[in-house]
Design an enzyme around this catalytic site. Structure first.
Site, PDB file in Angstrom:
ATOM      1  N   HIS A 171       0.837  -1.205   0.000  1.00  0.00           N
ATOM      2  CA  HIS A 171       0.000   0.000   0.000  1.00  0.00           C
ATOM      3  C   HIS A 171       0.877   1.262   0.000  1.00  0.00           C
ATOM      4  O   HIS A 171       0.662   2.179  -0.795  1.00  0.00           O
ATOM      5  CB  HIS A 171      -0.917   0.008   1.223  1.00  0.00           C
ATOM      6  CG  HIS A 171      -1.593   1.336   1.439  1.00  0.00           C
ATOM      7  ND1 HIS A 171      -2.694   1.729   0.712  1.00  0.00           N
ATOM      8  CD2 HIS A 171      -1.285   2.373   2.255  1.00  0.00           C
ATOM      9  CE1 HIS A 171      -3.045   2.945   1.087  1.00  0.00           C
ATOM     10  NE2 HIS A 171      -2.206   3.364   2.029  1.00  0.00           N
ATOM     11  N   HIS A 218       1.244   4.891  -2.665  1.00  0.00           N
ATOM     12  CA  HIS A 218       1.532   6.310  -2.413  1.00  0.00           C
ATOM     13  C   HIS A 218       2.718   6.879  -3.200  1.00  0.00           C
ATOM     14  O   HIS A 218       2.665   8.001  -3.684  1.00  0.00           O
ATOM     15  CB  HIS A 218       1.844   6.535  -0.924  1.00  0.00           C
ATOM     16  CG  HIS A 218       0.624   6.533  -0.055  1.00  0.00           C
ATOM     17  ND1 HIS A 218      -0.246   7.606  -0.002  1.00  0.00           N
ATOM     18  CD2 HIS A 218       0.125   5.604   0.790  1.00  0.00           C
ATOM     19  CE1 HIS A 218      -1.225   7.322   0.849  1.00  0.00           C
ATOM     20  NE2 HIS A 218      -1.033   6.120   1.338  1.00  0.00           N
ATOM     21  N   GLU A 245      -6.011   9.201  -0.154  1.00  0.00           N
ATOM     22  CA  GLU A 245      -6.325   7.769  -0.076  1.00  0.00           C
ATOM     23  C   GLU A 245      -7.395   7.320  -1.076  1.00  0.00           C
ATOM     24  O   GLU A 245      -7.298   6.236  -1.636  1.00  0.00           O
ATOM     25  CB  GLU A 245      -6.772   7.382   1.343  1.00  0.00           C
ATOM     26  CG  GLU A 245      -5.692   7.528   2.412  1.00  0.00           C
ATOM     27  CD  GLU A 245      -4.569   6.490   2.294  1.00  0.00           C
ATOM     28  OE1 GLU A 245      -4.599   5.647   1.383  1.00  0.00           O
ATOM     29  OE2 GLU A 245      -3.640   6.557   3.132  1.00  0.00           O
TER      30      GLU A 245
END
Ligand SMILES: [Fe+2]
Length: 281
Positions: free
Chosen positions: A118, A123, A164
């Protein structure tokens, strides 16, 4: 208050086992296939610019060298979720705190806490984009201020619904830039294809009033026109905005407000509208 140095650890890249690299490859190959035509161009450019390949969990030092050259950001290995003030302090200093562990094979589709897939695959590619890189630093600075003013919850919603779970309108239709979506196979499909969730035009005050849930796919997504719009919206002093929204009711995750402008789904959400009324499409 601690310091970011207290939470920075060594990634110890050479200690990852074959099973951990194999899980990374599985996740990476699956997302690669899904994200063409779904992720925004800036994300796909960042991913190829970093050379984060399907080979296995990347070495943070190698990624930091590339990131530093592109936008001056670095990756800092951390043991897990860090306190809010520390998280903001990392961002304000252009350091992205990344976890090191990878999910287990029986957790491929869902994990509530961030893991290395993740953090790095979701990101870091966006941090190769100069405008987004500046937005993330500004967010860190805004976070430290929100803590002092007692408005952390409102600011956290901005992070949630942009960094997000954000969507962006392009000439080709809606595209994903939110890392929580980009690192989830199921939500990468759901957020664009499923008729159920709201896809609303980004509005700073509206976002800050909107509650969210961390245990299911989102019921509302906010759509920006471009990253300059996002950065511009967060440039003013938030103190008067916090005061203004404090007088207004909170909005439930699935609720529609009278001024909401809904965008259509994949392939229909053209840049600069037409945005539809709150009637569901
Ligand atoms: Fe995240």
């Amino acid at each position: 208050m601690g310091d970011i140095g207290d939470y920075t650890i060594e990634q110890n890249w050479s200690e990852y086992g074959e099973e951990e690299h194999a899980i990374w490859r599985l996740l990476f190959e699956r997302q690669q296939e899904l994200l063409v035509g779904r992720a925004c161009r800036e994300y796909l450019d960042g991913l190829s610019g970093l050379g984060v390949a399907a080979g296995g969990i990347p070495d943070f030092r190698r990624l930091s060298d590339l990131l530093d050259r592109a936008t001056g950001w670095h990756i800092a290995a951390v043991p897990g979720l860090v306190p809010d003030d520390i998280f903001f302090a990392f961002l304000a200093r252009r350091r992205f705190p990344s976890t090191c562990f990878i999910r287990r094979r029986d957790q491929l589709d869902y994990l509530q806490e961030p893991d290395v897939f993740h953090d790095i695959c979701g990101h870091v590619p966006m941090l190769m984009n100069p405008v987004f890189a500046d937005y993330m630093q500004a967010y860190g600075e805004g976070g430290l201020k929100a803590l002092r003013l007692g408005h952390l919850e409102q600011l956290a919603r901005l992070y949630w619904y942009t960094v997000e779970f954000g969507l962006i309108a392009t000439e080709e239709g809606l595209r994903i830039y939110g890392s929580g979506i980009l690192s989830s196979a199921g939500e990468s499909l759901y957020c664009l294809d499923n008729p159920r969730p709201n896809r609303l035009r980004f509005d700073l005050g509206r976002v800050m009033r909107t509650q969210y849930r961390i245990d299911r796919y989102q019921e509302t997504y906010f759509v920006i026109d471009d990253f300059e719009q996002l950065f511009a919206a967060t440039r003013p002093d938030f103190a008067p905005i916090y005061r203004e929204i404090a007088r207004l009711p909170e909005i439930a995750p699935d609720e529609l407000a009278p001024d909401d402008k809904q965008c259509a789904g994949l392939g229909l959400g053209k840049k600069k509208g037409p945005y539809l009324s709150t009637a569901r499409v």
